[in-house]
Design a protein around this motif. Structure first.
Motif, PDB file in Angstrom:
ATOM      1  N   GLY A 186       0.779  -1.228   0.000  1.00 50.86           N
ATOM      2  CA  GLY A 186       0.000   0.000   0.000  1.00 50.86           C
ATOM      3  C   GLY A 186       0.810   1.277   0.000  1.00 50.86           C
ATOM      4  N   LYS A 187       2.146   1.172  -0.088  1.00 51.46           N
ATOM      5  CA  LYS A 187       2.964   2.386  -0.145  1.00 51.46           C
ATOM      6  C   LYS A 187       2.771   3.104  -1.481  1.00 51.46           C
ATOM      7  CE  LYS A 187       6.547   0.550   2.936  1.00 51.46           C
ATOM      8  NZ  LYS A 187       7.948   0.078   3.021  1.00 51.46           N
ATOM      9  N   THR A 188       2.728   2.323  -2.555  1.00 48.06           N
ATOM     10  CA  THR A 188       2.495   2.899  -3.880  1.00 48.06           C
ATOM     11  C   THR A 188       1.410   2.094  -4.574  1.00 48.06           C
ATOM     12  OG1 THR A 188       4.203   1.498  -4.920  1.00 48.06           O
ATOM     13  CG2 THR A 188       4.883   3.667  -4.088  1.00 48.06           C
ATOM     14  N   TRP A 189       0.688   2.760  -5.464  1.00 50.15           N
ATOM     15  CA  TRP A 189      -0.408   2.124  -6.195  1.00 50.15           C
ATOM     16  C   TRP A 189      -0.251   2.411  -7.689  1.00 50.15           C
ATOM     17  CZ3 TRP A 189      -3.846  -1.033  -3.786  1.00 50.15           C
ATOM     18  CH2 TRP A 189      -3.943  -0.935  -2.388  1.00 50.15           C
ATOM     19  N   GLU A 190      -0.531   1.394  -8.501  1.00 46.45           N
ATOM     20  CA  GLU A 190      -0.571   1.567  -9.952  1.00 46.45           C
ATOM     21  C   GLU A 190      -2.000   1.331 -10.422  1.00 46.45           C
ATOM     22  OE1 GLU A 190       2.184  -0.184 -13.333  1.00 46.45           O
ATOM     23  OE2 GLU A 190       0.501  -1.548 -12.960  1.00 46.45           O
ATOM     24  N   VAL A 191      -2.604   2.364 -11.009  1.00 49.31           N
ATOM     25  CA  VAL A 191      -3.954   2.229 -11.568  1.00 49.31           C
ATOM     26  C   VAL A 191      -3.858   1.428 -12.858  1.00 49.31           C
ATOM     27  CG1 VAL A 191      -5.952   3.456 -12.472  1.00 49.31           C
ATOM     28  CG2 VAL A 191      -4.657   4.432 -10.563  1.00 49.31           C
ATOM     29  N   ASN A 192      -4.713   0.389 -12.985  1.00 45.93           N
ATOM     30  CA  ASN A 192      -4.670  -0.424 -14.209  1.00 45.93           C
ATOM     31  C   ASN A 192      -6.040  -0.584 -14.866  1.00 45.93           C
ATOM     32  OD1 ASN A 192      -5.982  -2.708 -12.824  1.00 45.93           O
ATOM     33  ND2 ASN A 192      -4.019  -2.972 -11.807  1.00 45.93           N
ATOM     34  N   TRP A 193      -7.050   0.025 -14.293  1.00 44.28           N
ATOM     35  CA  TRP A 193      -8.402  -0.065 -14.861  1.00 44.28           C
ATOM     36  C   TRP A 193      -9.157   1.200 -14.476  1.00 44.28           C
ATOM     37  CZ3 TRP A 193     -11.325  -3.993 -17.408  1.00 44.28           C
ATOM     38  CH2 TRP A 193     -12.711  -3.821 -17.391  1.00 44.28           C
ATOM     39  N   ILE A 194      -9.678   1.911 -15.475  1.00 42.85           N
ATOM     40  CA  ILE A 194     -10.493   3.092 -15.225  1.00 42.85           C
ATOM     41  C   ILE A 194     -11.784   2.932 -16.010  1.00 42.85           C
ATOM     42  CG2 ILE A 194     -10.682   5.602 -15.474  1.00 42.85           C
ATOM     43  CD1 ILE A 194      -7.588   5.677 -15.454  1.00 42.85           C
ATOM     44  N   CYS A 195     -12.891   2.939 -15.303  1.00 43.98           N
ATOM     45  CA  CYS A 195     -14.196   2.818 -15.964  1.00 43.98           C
ATOM     46  C   CYS A 195     -14.999   4.090 -15.706  1.00 43.98           C
ATOM     47  CB  CYS A 195     -14.953   1.595 -15.428  1.00 43.98           C
ATOM     48  SG  CYS A 195     -16.584   1.378 -16.179  1.00 43.98           S
TER      49      CYS A 195
END
Length: 200
Positions: A186-195
């Motif tokens: 949870g330190k960094t997040w990568e967005v891989n889906w945007i609806c």
């Protein structure tokens, strides 16, 4: 000191003591301050958090197929996202279908959302009715204001990762859902889906 003087002195001391006693009795009693805890804030009832979704929507999706590798090769899709309540309960079911005609990509999915009154949280399950598969564990969470966050831990390509769904930008005619992966707790997040959902 003479006996007469001693008698006067004793009388004065007794009179002063009696006056102090009467004065103390006449004072109003101070209310004892009991150790009462502050009032407990009632738990927020989130049973209707997803009511905004009920109905039919147009869906525009941006998907990052190659994840946790620094990729920026997004693929876009368009289609529908339709939601209905189950047997007039707080639970709801989504039928989702989007396409990318150029690349001949097709995504068909279903989502089941269940509300647990005891914890005031939602559990969100992905389903594949064609394959008869229910994803476990669900992502679990709740809304704070008009932002919903839901989490679970999964295995992705042999790595333990955190998964997060976020619902935001909610209005009667639009809403946005993002899925992110975190490989570092949870330190960094990568967005891989945007609806992006919209309707007239």
């Amino acid at each position: 000191m003479t006996l007469k003087q001693m008698t006067k002195l004793c009388s004065a001391v007794l009179a002063a003591g009696l006056f102090s006693f009467c004065l103390a009795r006449a004072q109003p009693k101070q209310a004892a301050s009991p150790n009462v805890p502050p009032p407990v804030k009632a738990e927020r009832d989130g049973a209707h958090d997803f009511d905004f979704l009920i109905g039919n929507w147009k869906a525009h999706v941006r998907r990052l197929p190659d994840r946790l590798n620094g990729s920026n090769a997004w693929v876009e899709y368009d289609g529908i996202s339709n939601h209905k309540k189950i047997l007039d309960s707080n639970s709801n079911f989504e039928e989702f279908e989007v396409d990318n005609p150029v690349k001949h990509f097709h995504i068909k999915a279903q989502t089941l959302r269940l509300y647990k009154p005891e914890s005031h949280q939602w559990s969100i399950y992905l389903l594949d009715v064609d394959k008869g598969v229910l994803s476990l564990p669900p992502v679990v969470g709740q809304f704070t204001g008009d932002r919903g966050e839901f989490f679970d831990q999964e295995d992705y390509k042999g790595r333990a990762i955190l998964v997060r769904y976020v619902w935001l930008n909610i209005s009667p005619r639009s809403a946005r859902m993002e899925q992110s992966f975190s490989p570092d707790g949870g330190k960094t997040w990568e967005v891989n889906w945007i609806c992006e959902l919209s309707r007239d």
